[in-house]
Motif scaffolding. Structure first.
Motif, PDB file in Angstrom:
ATOM      1  N   ASP A  66       0.810  -1.221   0.000  1.00 47.31           N
ATOM      2  CA  ASP A  66       0.000   0.000   0.000  1.00 47.31           C
ATOM      3  C   ASP A  66       0.847   1.277   0.000  1.00 47.31           C
ATOM      4  OD1 ASP A  66      -2.415  -1.265  -0.079  1.00 47.31           O
ATOM      5  OD2 ASP A  66      -2.652  -1.337   2.103  1.00 47.31           O
ATOM      6  N   ASP A  67       1.949   1.225   0.734  1.00 46.01           N
ATOM      7  CA  ASP A  67       2.742   2.453   0.854  1.00 46.01           C
ATOM      8  C   ASP A  67       3.909   2.473  -0.137  1.00 46.01           C
ATOM      9  OD1 ASP A  67       4.035   0.407   2.076  1.00 46.01           O
ATOM     10  OD2 ASP A  67       4.602   1.511   3.883  1.00 46.01           O
ATOM     11  N   LYS A  70       5.521   6.032  -0.786  1.00 45.33           N
ATOM     12  CA  LYS A  70       6.439   6.503   0.244  1.00 45.33           C
ATOM     13  C   LYS A  70       7.753   5.719   0.175  1.00 45.33           C
ATOM     14  CE  LYS A  70       6.401   6.809   5.199  1.00 45.33           C
ATOM     15  NZ  LYS A  70       6.006   5.826   6.182  1.00 45.33           N
TER      16      LYS A  70
END
Ligand SMILES: [Zn+2]
Length: 153
Positions: A66-67, A70
Motif C-alpha cells: 500500500d505504501d 512513500k
C-alpha cells in the motif's frame, strides 16, 4: 439398543436364531435360543469427523504494498537520486516515476520488481488467497442443495 429383528428399542439379549447370533429383544429371542445377555455396550463412539479434505495449496497472490509511493520516494532520496535521474536509471519516464511516488499510479509487478531491485526495497507482498476456496465451497454446497431440490420435483 434396537432389536435386530423387530427394531424395538429395548433391552436386548443375544439369541441364536436360525444359526445366527442376533441381538434381539426378549420377545424375538423366543424364536431362537437365548445365549447370553448383551454385554453393556460401550457408548457408541461418535464417528470421528472425517478429516478435512486436504485443502488445495493456497493461492499465492502478489500485491503491491500500500505504501509503495512513500517507499519508493524515501529509498530514492536515500540514494540521493533526483526523480529525473532515477527515472533515467530505470529507463522509465520521469512522469511515471512521479506518479508512482505520489501514489497516483500503482506500479505494475514488473515495474515494482525493477524498483525493488534498484532501490533495494520490498514493494511486492505475497498474500495467501483463501477467500476463493471458501467461495468455491459455498458454491458446491449450493449446487448440492440445488440438485436435491431438482430430485424432489
Ligand atoms: Zn424384537
Amino acid at each position: 439398543m434396537q432389536c435386530e429383528m423387530c427394531g424395538r428399542d429395548t433391552e436386548l439379549v443375544i439369541s441364536l436364531i436360525e444359526g445366527t447370533e442376533l441381538r434381539v429383544c426378549r420377545d424375538c429371542a423366543k424364536h431362537g435360543k437365548v445365549l447370553r445377555p448383551v454385554p453393556s455396550a460401550p457408548q457408541p463412539r461418535k464417528k470421528p469427523k472425517p478429516a478435512e479434505p486436504a485443502s488445495p495449496e493456497p493461492e499465492i497472490i502478489e500485491v503491491i504494498t500500500d505504501d509503495y509511493a512513500k517507499k519508493v520516494k524515501e529509498a530514492r532520496e536515500r540514494l540521493g537520486l533526483k526523480q529525473k535521474d532515477f527515472a533515467k536509471k530505470l529507463s522509465e519516464k520521469e512522469a511515471l516515476l512521479h506518479k508512482v511516488e505520489t501514489g497516483k499510479y500503482m506500479p505494475s509487478l514488473l515495474l515494482a520488481r525493477k524498483l525493488e531491485h534498484a532501490l533495494n526495497i520490498t514493494l511486492v507482498e505475497k498474500h495467501e488467497e483463501k477467500h476463493d476456496t471458501e467461495n468455491k465451497r459455498r458454491t458446491e454446497t449450493f449446487t448440492i442443495g440445488d440438485m436435491i431440490s431438482i430430485k424432489k420435483r
